[in-house]
Write an enzyme that holds these catalytic residues in place. Sequence first.
Site, PDB file in Angstrom:
ATOM      1  N   GLN A 270      13.722  25.046  14.594  1.00 52.73           N
ATOM      2  CA  GLN A 270      15.037  24.806  14.003  1.00 52.73           C
ATOM      3  C   GLN A 270      15.434  25.944  13.053  1.00 52.73           C
ATOM      4  O   GLN A 270      16.598  26.342  13.017  1.00 52.73           O
ATOM      5  CB  GLN A 270      15.045  23.486  13.222  1.00 52.73           C
TER       6      GLN A 270
ATOM      7  N   SER B 145       6.353  36.607   9.565  1.00 51.81           N
ATOM      8  CA  SER B 145       7.763  36.457   9.944  1.00 51.81           C
ATOM      9  C   SER B 145       8.709  37.314   9.098  1.00 51.81           C
ATOM     10  O   SER B 145       9.877  37.458   9.459  1.00 51.81           O
ATOM     11  CB  SER B 145       8.183  34.988   9.840  1.00 51.81           C
TER      12      SER B 145
ATOM     13  N   HIS C  68      15.370  16.037   9.416  1.00 52.46           N
ATOM     14  CA  HIS C  68      14.742  14.786   9.842  1.00 52.46           C
ATOM     15  C   HIS C  68      14.374  14.061   8.544  1.00 52.46           C
ATOM     16  O   HIS C  68      13.923  14.699   7.588  1.00 52.46           O
ATOM     17  CB  HIS C  68      13.502  15.108  10.685  1.00 52.46           C
TER      18      HIS C  68
ATOM     19  N   GLY D  27      15.444  23.431  18.706  1.00 49.09           N
ATOM     20  CA  GLY D  27      16.021  24.581  18.030  1.00 49.09           C
ATOM     21  C   GLY D  27      16.588  25.641  18.962  1.00 49.09           C
ATOM     22  O   GLY D  27      17.659  26.182  18.714  1.00 49.09           O
TER      23      GLY D  27
ATOM     24  N   ASP E   4      14.588   7.920  15.448  1.00 45.29           N
ATOM     25  CA  ASP E   4      14.058   9.170  16.011  1.00 45.29           C
ATOM     26  C   ASP E   4      12.587   8.997  16.396  1.00 45.29           C
ATOM     27  O   ASP E   4      12.174   9.345  17.500  1.00 45.29           O
ATOM     28  CB  ASP E   4      14.208  10.290  14.969  1.00 45.29           C
TER      29      ASP E   4
ATOM     30  N   GLU F 124      10.726  15.764  40.115  1.00 42.75           N
ATOM     31  CA  GLU F 124      12.084  15.246  40.336  1.00 42.75           C
ATOM     32  C   GLU F 124      12.682  14.565  39.107  1.00 42.75           C
ATOM     33  O   GLU F 124      13.877  14.272  39.083  1.00 42.75           O
ATOM     34  CB  GLU F 124      12.094  14.269  41.523  1.00 42.75           C
TER      35      GLU F 124
HETATM   36  P1  NAD Z   1       8.176  24.318  13.381  1.00 42.45           P
HETATM   37  O1  NAD Z   1       6.958  23.604  13.816  1.00 42.45           O
HETATM   38  O2  NAD Z   1       8.859  25.161  14.400  1.00 42.45           O
HETATM   39  O3  NAD Z   1       7.774  25.150  12.093  1.00 42.45           O
HETATM   40  C1  NAD Z   1       8.666  25.661  11.139  1.00 42.45           C
HETATM   41  C2  NAD Z   1       8.135  26.844  10.364  1.00 42.45           C
HETATM   42  O4  NAD Z   1       7.191  26.449   9.395  1.00 42.45           O
HETATM   43  C3  NAD Z   1       7.484  27.936  11.188  1.00 42.45           C
HETATM   44  O5  NAD Z   1       8.130  29.142  10.856  1.00 42.45           O
HETATM   45  C4  NAD Z   1       6.045  27.968  10.713  1.00 42.45           C
HETATM   46  O6  NAD Z   1       5.531  29.245  10.732  1.00 42.45           O
HETATM   47  C5  NAD Z   1       6.168  27.425   9.292  1.00 42.45           C
HETATM   48  N1  NAD Z   1       4.933  26.786   8.841  1.00 42.45           N
HETATM   49  C6  NAD Z   1       4.053  26.083   9.592  1.00 42.45           C
HETATM   50  N2  NAD Z   1       3.024  25.636   8.841  1.00 42.45           N
HETATM   51  C7  NAD Z   1       3.250  26.085   7.587  1.00 42.45           C
HETATM   52  C8  NAD Z   1       2.534  25.967   6.353  1.00 42.45           C
HETATM   53  N3  NAD Z   1       1.372  25.304   6.298  1.00 42.45           N
HETATM   54  N4  NAD Z   1       3.070  26.523   5.249  1.00 42.45           N
HETATM   55  C9  NAD Z   1       4.226  27.183   5.322  1.00 42.45           C
HETATM   56  N5  NAD Z   1       4.951  27.360   6.449  1.00 42.45           N
HETATM   57  C10 NAD Z   1       4.467  26.809   7.574  1.00 42.45           C
HETATM   58  O7  NAD Z   1       9.232  23.228  12.792  1.00 42.45           O
HETATM   59  P2  NAD Z   1      10.502  22.590  13.506  1.00 42.45           P
HETATM   60  O8  NAD Z   1      10.095  21.947  14.803  1.00 42.45           O
HETATM   61  O9  NAD Z   1      11.619  23.567  13.501  1.00 42.45           O
HETATM   62  O10 NAD Z   1      10.832  21.380  12.515  1.00 42.45           O
HETATM   63  C11 NAD Z   1      11.438  21.591  11.267  1.00 42.45           C
HETATM   64  C12 NAD Z   1      12.158  20.331  10.852  1.00 42.45           C
HETATM   65  O11 NAD Z   1      13.208  20.065  11.783  1.00 42.45           O
HETATM   66  C13 NAD Z   1      11.285  19.086  10.837  1.00 42.45           C
HETATM   67  O12 NAD Z   1      11.721  18.253   9.803  1.00 42.45           O
HETATM   68  C14 NAD Z   1      11.578  18.442  12.181  1.00 42.45           C
HETATM   69  O13 NAD Z   1      11.353  17.042  12.206  1.00 42.45           O
HETATM   70  C15 NAD Z   1      13.069  18.758  12.303  1.00 42.45           C
HETATM   71  N6  NAD Z   1      13.609  18.745  13.668  1.00 42.45           N
HETATM   72  C16 NAD Z   1      13.006  19.481  14.638  1.00 42.45           C
HETATM   73  C17 NAD Z   1      13.542  19.515  15.898  1.00 42.45           C
HETATM   74  C18 NAD Z   1      12.944  20.393  16.974  1.00 42.45           C
HETATM   75  O14 NAD Z   1      13.544  20.526  18.003  1.00 42.45           O
HETATM   76  N7  NAD Z   1      11.803  21.040  16.798  1.00 42.45           N
HETATM   77  C19 NAD Z   1      14.709  18.769  16.195  1.00 42.45           C
HETATM   78  C20 NAD Z   1      15.327  18.057  15.155  1.00 42.45           C
HETATM   79  C21 NAD Z   1      14.761  18.057  13.896  1.00 42.45           C
HETATM   80 MG    MG Z   2      12.156  13.640  16.916  1.00 40.25          MG
END
Ligand code: NAD
Ligand code: MG
Length: 345
Positions: free
Chosen positions: A28, A53, A108, A134, A191, A231
């Site tokens: 995201q 990053s 979230h 994302g 969710d 499918e």
């Molecule tokens: P992600 O798993 O892609 O990670 C996000 C970032 O956090 C990465 O850049 C990672 O390097 C960094 N990170 C990981 N561990 C870390 C640590 N210990 N300390 C510091 N940084 C760290 O996250 P995401 O899937 O984008 O989710 C982010 C938020 O968005 C969450 O609250 C999730 O529930 C929400 N969300 C995600 C999606 C999705 O499609 N992935 C959809 C809707 C909402």
């Molecule tokens: Mg979810």
Amino acid sequence: MTQMYYDADIDTAKILGKKIAVMGVGSQGHAHALNLQDSGAEVVVGLRDGSSSFDKCEKAGLKAMSFGDASAWADVIMMLLPDPVQKSVYEKDIAPNMTEGKSLVFAHGFNIRFDLITPPENVDVWMVAPKGPGHRVRTTYTSGFGVPALIAIEQNHSGEAKDLALGYAKLIGAGRAGILETTFTEETETDLFGEQAVLCGGTCELVKAGFEVLIEAGYKPEVAYFECLHELKLIVDLMAEGGMAAMRYSISETAEFGDYVSGPRVIDADTKARMKDILADIQNGKFAKDFIADSDDGFAGLKRMRAENAEHPIEVTGKKLRDMMKITGSDSGDDNFNASTESQC
Ligand code: NAD
Ligand code: MG
């Protein structure tokens, strides 16, 4: 019917007057940061000290700072770190900078709903939760569209939280698709339930069980894979476009008749009762407690279950078949995404 908000309903003046820090640049994070910046917002990405990053952000044209510096600089702090990581980063680097009138924002509601993060009362707390992964938030934006989003207001100290949430959602492209208001509790519980009972857990077990029944009856695994997994996408695309009726319009009458008579034999009242148990464990906090405990244990349980599932014959058969089919069309986009979710800019 609940109101849907679109671009024309939303004034972005208030959010464009704020400095926005996007914490994390994963699935995201990269999409929000790039979309916000392309929409004219002042954005900085927050990263851990020494994160690889920093380089990638620079190459993508995004300014990056440490979590602490970014949250000190920003008016609006968007938490896009993995849910189990948010509490410790918040307590160490963000809480000291959570001064009056700032906004703490989530995609979230997990950390607020389960009381892992307790923001001070003199800040706004709101949510913009895109209803899609994302990479879709980014690719739909660049092609002139967007992913729908939910917004929610938990604390409205400034009186402007809803304008800010709608403005933010518009800047990431969600107003082109539709924005719906919910609450942190409703978003979090539905969710979690959706992904566990239907989208991820329910679907994967349904596919695995169907595949097992066919191979145990002596059919070829390759044929079983096509019928039970490959499918699925075609069927789900039709459902997403026009509901179940549109899907049933496209399939044969044979398939449609079998759908009505056999579907309810697979998913019956017992299945529904177990779905209610799953919802109860989400609502009473048991699922969140178990998940955080496993996270604190280095995700020992998650890693074990991931390894077990990867060895299932449907995965082994599927890998061979997909390599042979070499899907190169637009539908293969998700594979790119999976390879680069950790850090995408
Ligand atoms: P992600 O798993 O892609 O990670 C996000 C970032 O956090 C990465 O850049 C990672 O390097 C960094 N990170 C990981 N561990 C870390 C640590 N210990 N300390 C510091 N940084 C760290 O996250 P995401 O899937 O984008 O989710 C982010 C938020 O968005 C969450 O609250 C999730 O529930 C929400 N969300 C995600 C999606 C999705 O499609 N992935 C959809 C809707 C909402
Ligand atoms: Mg979810």
